[in-house]
Write an enzyme that holds these catalytic residues in place. Structure first.
Site, PDB file in Angstrom:
ATOM      1  N   ASP A 229       9.852 -10.851 -12.312  1.00  8.94           N
ATOM      2  CA  ASP A 229       9.522 -10.581 -10.912  1.00  8.94           C
ATOM      3  C   ASP A 229       9.575  -9.069 -10.701  1.00  8.94           C
ATOM      4  O   ASP A 229      10.629  -8.453 -10.844  1.00  8.94           O
ATOM      5  CB  ASP A 229      10.527 -11.292  -9.999  1.00  8.94           C
TER       6      ASP A 229
ATOM      7  N   ASP B  38       2.785 -10.254  -8.572  1.00  9.90           N
ATOM      8  CA  ASP B  38       4.025  -9.583  -8.984  1.00  9.90           C
ATOM      9  C   ASP B  38       5.032 -10.482  -9.697  1.00  9.90           C
ATOM     10  O   ASP B  38       6.146 -10.036  -9.980  1.00  9.90           O
ATOM     11  CB  ASP B  38       4.694  -8.933  -7.777  1.00  9.90           C
ATOM     12  N   GLU B  39       4.676 -11.707 -10.021  1.00  9.86           N
ATOM     13  CA  GLU B  39       5.638 -12.537 -10.753  1.00  9.86           C
ATOM     14  C   GLU B  39       4.920 -13.565 -11.615  1.00  9.86           C
ATOM     15  O   GLU B  39       3.790 -13.968 -11.335  1.00  9.86           O
ATOM     16  CB  GLU B  39       6.616 -13.234  -9.803  1.00  9.86           C
TER      17      GLU B  39
END
Length: 376
Positions: free
Chosen positions: A20, A114-115
């Site tokens: 993350d 983003d993850e």
């Protein structure tokens, strides 16, 4: 106590990493503009209708959070620097992060820009443990992209996602297989996926506040109290999650929406709908699959969402045809002509020839630890 009433062969141990990126959009802005470093940064357009896309950790100290109305963020942190989002740049950085992931495994399941989950049960670099893989990924992100990421390592996706949040920002946390039950025991029951605020209150009324409280319940009692959800609740409380990492997960809907600076009558939204239809058409072509359901999304000034959909015998032939169908659905909106709207959206769903990886939610595996310890 043994909690398994059904006997099935335990699933093979996986080594899962959840990565993350830390305050991703805000961190990219601070990286690219040295004047923003150390300052509270809010990625959002200013305005009554805008919401926060991301907040730096300096801004989070004031209570600013993603999805918060921008006007509230401004009240909480008057000194915040508001930066309009640049999604083209964020996507480019996300692809660079993905390239780092791909050096270690092909089993990558992105959840957002983003993850992502990574299955590193077998990794490309020959590193002996998932922990070493996670550490290498974080070091490569830092040295090559000048950004930080937090990572969680665990035997399954459920636990890895919890672990990645454990030492944020810029942290690494590992849950070894033999630590699972003890780790879960004192967690609030709300950390279990599917247990929202209403369910959490429902459980608290019955004296069930922690995952350990769920672990202590007999499986039959769980089923009596919680019906069909009891199986999943029991599994996750035991740290059991057989969900595989699914690369290239099929998108079930492609959509775009727009919020107007001022509320407008529905007929005045036609130009916006045509612009949105162009975006959706380009995005749907990238899926190389035909969609049969057209969705029109509307929000009146009272903020109530009004989705309308229409299933066609075949996919529209062009962006213009998509827009025409969406506009034709105006006649199905039961509002007077003077009603004002704050948002419109266009979408395509019901894609044909979708293939979804099976989720083995009905399996109940033994919670016994292997006599031979395995290290992640």
């Amino acid at each position: 106590m043994r909690h398994s009433l059904l006997h099935v062969e335990a699933a093979p141990l996986r080594k899962i990493v959840h990565v993350d990126m830390d305050a991703f959009y805000a961190s990219v802005e601070q990286r690219d503009d040295p004047a923003l470093r150390g300052r509270p940064v809010v990625v959002a357009w200013k305005g009554l209708r805008s919401v926060v896309c991301a907040a730096s950790y300096e801004a989070r100290r004031f209570g600013v959070r993603s999805a918060m109305p921008a006007v509230r963020a401004e009240r909480l942190c008057p000194d915040a620097v508001f930066v309009p989002p640049d999604f083209t740049r964020y996507k480019a950085v996300s692809l660079a992060v993905r390239e780092i992931f791909s050096r270690h495994t092909d089993l990558i399941e992105p959840l957002s820009l983003d993850e992502a989950y990574l299955d590193v049960t077998e990794n490309k670099t020959g590193l002996p443990t998932a922990t070493r893989v996670a550490r290498a990924i974080r070091e490569q992100i830092r040295s090559e992209l000048n950004l930080t990421a937090s990572a969680g390592v665990a035997p399954n996706k459920f636990l890895a996602k919890i672990a990645s949040d454990w030492r944020k920002p810029d942290g690494l946390f590992v849950i070894q297989p033999h630590q699972v039950m003890e780790f879960l025991r004192d967690l609030p029951v709300g950390r279990i996926p599917g247990v929202g605020k209403v369910t959490e209150q429902h459980l608290a009324q019955r004296g069930i506040r922690t995952v350990g409280d769920v672990q202590a319940l007999d499986r039959m009692e769980l089923e009596t109290r919680f019906g069909s959800f009891s199986t999943r609740l029991h599994q996750l409380a035991q740290g059991i999650d057989h969900s595989p990492v699914v690369p290239n997960r099929v998108r079930k809907q492609v959509s775009a929406e727009d919020t107007f600076p001022e509320d407008i009558p529905l007929r005045e939204s036609e130009p916006a709908i045509r612009r949105l239809a162009e975006k959706v058409w380009k995005a749907s072509n990238a899926t190389a699959r035909a969609a049969r359901t057209i969705v029109l999304k509307l929000k009146p000034k009272e903020f109530t969402s009004l989705p309308r959909s229409f299933t066609t015998p075949e996919m529209p032939k062009s962006a213009e045809a998509l827009a025409d169908t969406a506009i034709a659905m105006f006649d199905r909106v039961d509002f007077p002509p003077e009603q004002l709207f704050r948002l419109v959206g266009v979408g395509l769903s019901n894609f044909q020839q979708e293939v979804e990886a099976p989720l083995l939610t009905e399996e109940i595996a033994s919670s016994e630890v292997s006599a031979e310890p395995i290290h992640l």
